[in-house]
Enzyme design. Structure first.
Site, PDB file in Angstrom:
ATOM      1  N   ARG A 120      30.743  54.212  14.636  1.00 19.45           N
ATOM      2  CA  ARG A 120      30.817  55.503  15.348  1.00 19.45           C
ATOM      3  C   ARG A 120      29.649  56.388  14.898  1.00 19.45           C
ATOM      4  NH1 ARG A 120      36.269  56.061  17.271  1.00 19.45           N
ATOM      5  NH2 ARG A 120      35.914  56.165  19.470  1.00 19.45           N
ATOM      6  N   GLN A 125      26.424  56.058  20.101  1.00 20.06           N
ATOM      7  CA  GLN A 125      27.317  56.877  20.934  1.00 20.06           C
ATOM      8  C   GLN A 125      27.335  56.467  22.409  1.00 20.06           C
ATOM      9  OE1 GLN A 125      26.633  60.963  20.063  1.00 20.06           O
ATOM     10  NE2 GLN A 125      28.815  61.383  20.115  1.00 20.06           N
ATOM     11  N   ASP A 128      29.721  53.593  23.281  1.00 18.64           N
ATOM     12  CA  ASP A 128      31.055  53.724  22.693  1.00 18.64           C
ATOM     13  C   ASP A 128      32.183  53.566  23.728  1.00 18.64           C
ATOM     14  OD1 ASP A 128      33.280  54.357  21.263  1.00 18.64           O
ATOM     15  OD2 ASP A 128      32.506  56.221  20.442  1.00 18.64           O
ATOM     16  N   SER A 131      35.531  55.505  23.115  1.00 18.69           N
ATOM     17  CA  SER A 131      35.550  56.917  23.548  1.00 18.69           C
ATOM     18  C   SER A 131      35.742  57.017  25.056  1.00 18.69           C
ATOM     19  CB  SER A 131      34.237  57.622  23.170  1.00 18.69           C
ATOM     20  OG  SER A 131      34.227  57.871  21.807  1.00 18.69           O
ATOM     21  N   TYR A 226      37.673  58.195  10.513  1.00 15.17           N
ATOM     22  CA  TYR A 226      39.025  57.834  10.979  1.00 15.17           C
ATOM     23  C   TYR A 226      40.085  58.339  10.004  1.00 15.17           C
ATOM     24  CZ  TYR A 226      37.139  54.623  14.457  1.00 15.17           C
ATOM     25  OH  TYR A 226      36.503  54.083  15.535  1.00 15.17           O
TER      26      TYR A 226
HETATM   27  P1  NAD Z   1      41.772  57.041  16.845  1.00 13.28           P
HETATM   28  O1  NAD Z   1      41.993  56.596  18.244  1.00 13.28           O
HETATM   29  O2  NAD Z   1      41.620  56.031  15.764  1.00 13.28           O
HETATM   30  O3  NAD Z   1      43.016  57.973  16.438  1.00 13.28           O
HETATM   31  C1  NAD Z   1      43.422  59.044  17.249  1.00 13.28           C
HETATM   32  C2  NAD Z   1      43.770  60.219  16.381  1.00 13.28           C
HETATM   33  O4  NAD Z   1      44.999  59.980  15.676  1.00 13.28           O
HETATM   34  C3  NAD Z   1      42.740  60.572  15.324  1.00 13.28           C
HETATM   35  O5  NAD Z   1      42.278  61.889  15.538  1.00 13.28           O
HETATM   36  C4  NAD Z   1      43.501  60.427  14.023  1.00 13.28           C
HETATM   37  O6  NAD Z   1      43.093  61.382  13.040  1.00 13.28           O
HETATM   38  C5  NAD Z   1      44.927  60.682  14.471  1.00 13.28           C
HETATM   39  N1  NAD Z   1      45.962  60.225  13.536  1.00 13.28           N
HETATM   40  C6  NAD Z   1      46.013  59.082  12.811  1.00 13.28           C
HETATM   41  N2  NAD Z   1      47.120  59.066  12.049  1.00 13.28           N
HETATM   42  C7  NAD Z   1      47.811  60.208  12.299  1.00 13.28           C
HETATM   43  C8  NAD Z   1      49.037  60.751  11.832  1.00 13.28           C
HETATM   44  N3  NAD Z   1      49.781  60.131  10.903  1.00 13.28           N
HETATM   45  N4  NAD Z   1      49.427  61.956  12.303  1.00 13.28           N
HETATM   46  C9  NAD Z   1      48.678  62.611  13.244  1.00 13.28           C
HETATM   47  N5  NAD Z   1      47.504  62.151  13.728  1.00 13.28           N
HETATM   48  C10 NAD Z   1      47.073  60.955  13.255  1.00 13.28           C
HETATM   49  O7  NAD Z   1      40.564  58.058  16.719  1.00 13.28           O
HETATM   50  P2  NAD Z   1      39.394  58.409  17.752  1.00 13.28           P
HETATM   51  O8  NAD Z   1      39.928  59.307  18.771  1.00 13.28           O
HETATM   52  O9  NAD Z   1      38.745  57.162  18.174  1.00 13.28           O
HETATM   53  O10 NAD Z   1      38.402  59.235  16.815  1.00 13.28           O
HETATM   54  C11 NAD Z   1      38.306  59.003  15.418  1.00 13.28           C
HETATM   55  C12 NAD Z   1      37.115  59.730  14.825  1.00 13.28           C
HETATM   56  O11 NAD Z   1      35.904  59.189  15.320  1.00 13.28           O
HETATM   57  C13 NAD Z   1      37.045  61.202  15.119  1.00 13.28           C
HETATM   58  O12 NAD Z   1      36.531  61.817  13.975  1.00 13.28           O
HETATM   59  C14 NAD Z   1      36.057  61.299  16.226  1.00 13.28           C
HETATM   60  O13 NAD Z   1      35.463  62.573  16.310  1.00 13.28           O
HETATM   61  C15 NAD Z   1      35.083  60.260  15.766  1.00 13.28           C
HETATM   62  N6  NAD Z   1      34.249  59.760  16.847  1.00 13.28           N
HETATM   63  C16 NAD Z   1      32.905  59.710  16.640  1.00 13.28           C
HETATM   64  C17 NAD Z   1      32.068  59.236  17.649  1.00 13.28           C
HETATM   65  C18 NAD Z   1      30.599  59.162  17.441  1.00 13.28           C
HETATM   66  O14 NAD Z   1      30.045  59.816  16.590  1.00 13.28           O
HETATM   67  N7  NAD Z   1      29.926  58.324  18.191  1.00 13.28           N
HETATM   68  C19 NAD Z   1      32.617  58.815  18.837  1.00 13.28           C
HETATM   69  C20 NAD Z   1      34.002  58.873  19.009  1.00 13.28           C
HETATM   70  C21 NAD Z   1      34.799  59.339  17.997  1.00 13.28           C
END
Ligand code: NAD
Length: 373
Positions: A120, A125, A128, A131, A226
């Site tokens: 990530r 990006q 991805d 996303s 994560y």
């Molecule tokens: P994900 O699908 O793995 O999880 C979804 C959400 O569930 C996350 O926000 C996580 O914190 C939350 N979660 C996990 N356990 C939990 C609990 N017990 N209670 C409540 N919430 C809980 O995550 P995602 O949406 O793919 O994103 C993860 C991270 O990656 C974020 O920081 C996001 O900003 C980042 N991200 C970065 C990029 C990039 O830089 N290219 C792209 C996409 C996402």
């Protein structure tokens, strides 16, 4: 010599396609593109549109699989038993959650890549896929859930009086959760949200929703942004704290995930039993066990008071929009791969996503996961 790309038709209820005619048009300078008959049909892209963009439409899957140097399949497995040509297979097979998905690709002539393992990073990006799928699922989960409610989302005054806004609770405020929050807010609902990652508080509030603060969550900087697994005491505390909100909610969207682990159980059966008559839960984490104790993957489950929808691939119901985003992700990855001499120099993107090389598992995350079985 020009490479040949093959685009397969997905199966098992998957409606998206890996490249759109728009992407094919841009690739035709670099390679020859073959598209399996009706590969884009469910996403609204006809065979004629692909042919106009320069692709050849192939009805014989075995021929397409054999002739391709680069084979694109979002999640469909492929019969490679008759394969005689070296090739790269690119998809979004969820290997960490289901190792058996590797098995059909273990051919010594095949290198398998899964974009679900993309780092990530800023550089990655535009590739991805997670996303893209999460954003579409978060948006669509709200519309889907609201459609099952007997109430509308916004406050509305009419000749018959004033209707109060719907109350929406979103659990997990990553890509899907934030999109769900934004969609529910745009429609005029009152939205509360919770996530274990501290940084999400400001993101939730910037969308006009209220963040439920529960102190004591564990975070780990080494987890690459994560969330990590929480202990039982904290999970109980979360369940107790959000019970006040779940009781009042008309619609709950759950999105909480931990890569390679079962989804955290945030909603107990007791919490569901205490919900209002006619309320709905859309569980986007259903494919890894679900955030709700009643969730069954790929099932809509009507309880006495509550409808539970266990569906992690709601993005398939907006297959055109999702395919436009995914198509751009796959297109960027294919171009990147073609620009590199893949096996020679270390490359964070290619090393991170390469699952097998010459049929053998080479991915460090996957090997670590296999060793824990
Ligand atoms: P994900 O699908 O793995 O999880 C979804 C959400 O569930 C996350 O926000 C996580 O914190 C939350 N979660 C996990 N356990 C939990 C609990 N017990 N209670 C409540 N919430 C809980 O995550 P995602 O949406 O793919 O994103 C993860 C991270 O990656 C974020 O920081 C996001 O900003 C980042 N991200 C970065 C990029 C990039 O830089 N290219 C792209 C996409 C996402």
């Amino acid at each position: 010599m020009m490479k040949t790309i093959g685009i397969l038709k997905e199966s098992n209820g998957v409606s998206v396609v890996t490249l759109t005619p728009f992407n094919v048009e841009k690739l035709k300078e670099l390679c020859t593109v073959m598209v399996e008959t009706e590969a884009g049909h469910q996403a609204g892209f006809s065979d004629e549109a692909y042919a106009m963009a320069g692709a050849t439409i192939i009805s014989d899957r075995e021929q397409l699989v054999n002739d391709a140097d680069i084979l694109l399949t979002h999640s469909a497995t492929v019969d490679l038993s008759g394969n005689k040509k070296r090739k790269v297979v690119i998809g979004s097979h969820n290997i960490l959650d289901d190792y058996s998905r590797i098995l059909s690709f273990q051919d010594p002539l095949v290198d398998l890549y899964s974009l679900t393992l993309l780092p990530r990073t800023t550089k990655a990006q535009s590739m991805d896929v997670l996303s893209s799928m999460a954003a579409m699922s978060g948006y669509q989960a709200v519309l889907y859930g609201l459609n099952k409610l007997g109430t509308i989302a916004p406050m509305m005054s009419s000749a018959g009086g004033t209707l109060q806004p719907a109350k929406v609770l979103v659990l997990g405020a990553g890509v899907a959760g934030l999109q769900a929050i934004a969609t529910a807010k745009r429609l005029g609902a009152i939205v509360h949200a919770f996530d274990v990652r501290k940084q999400t508080k400001s993101e939730v509030e910037s969308l006009g929703a209220s963040f439920i603060e529960i102190v004591g969550a564990k975070e780990d900087e080494a987890s690459g942004g994560y969330a990590i697994e929480q202990d039982e005491d904290f999970t109980t505390k979360v369940q107790e704290s959000i019970a006040t909100f779940s009781k009042e909610a008309n619609l709950i969207i759950t999105t909480a995930r931990i890569p390679g682990k079962p989804a955290p159980k945030l909603i107990t059966k007791k919490m569901v039993d205490d919900m209002q008559l006619g309320s709905v839960i859309v569980d986007l984490a259903a494919d890894t066990g679900g955030n709700c104790a009643y969730t069954e993957n790929q099932k809509e489950h009507q309880l006495e008071n509550v409808l539970i929808i266990g569906n992690s691939s709601v993005f398939n119901t907006v297959a055109t929009s999702t395919s436009i985003l995914l198509g751009n992700n796959y297109f960027t990855f294919v171009k990147y791969l073609m620009s590199k001499n893949q096996m020679e120099t270390p490359d964070e993107i290619l090393d991170g996503t390469r699952i097998t090389a010459n049929g053998k598992v080479v991915n460090e995350r996957v090997i670590a996961e296999i060793n824990t079985y």
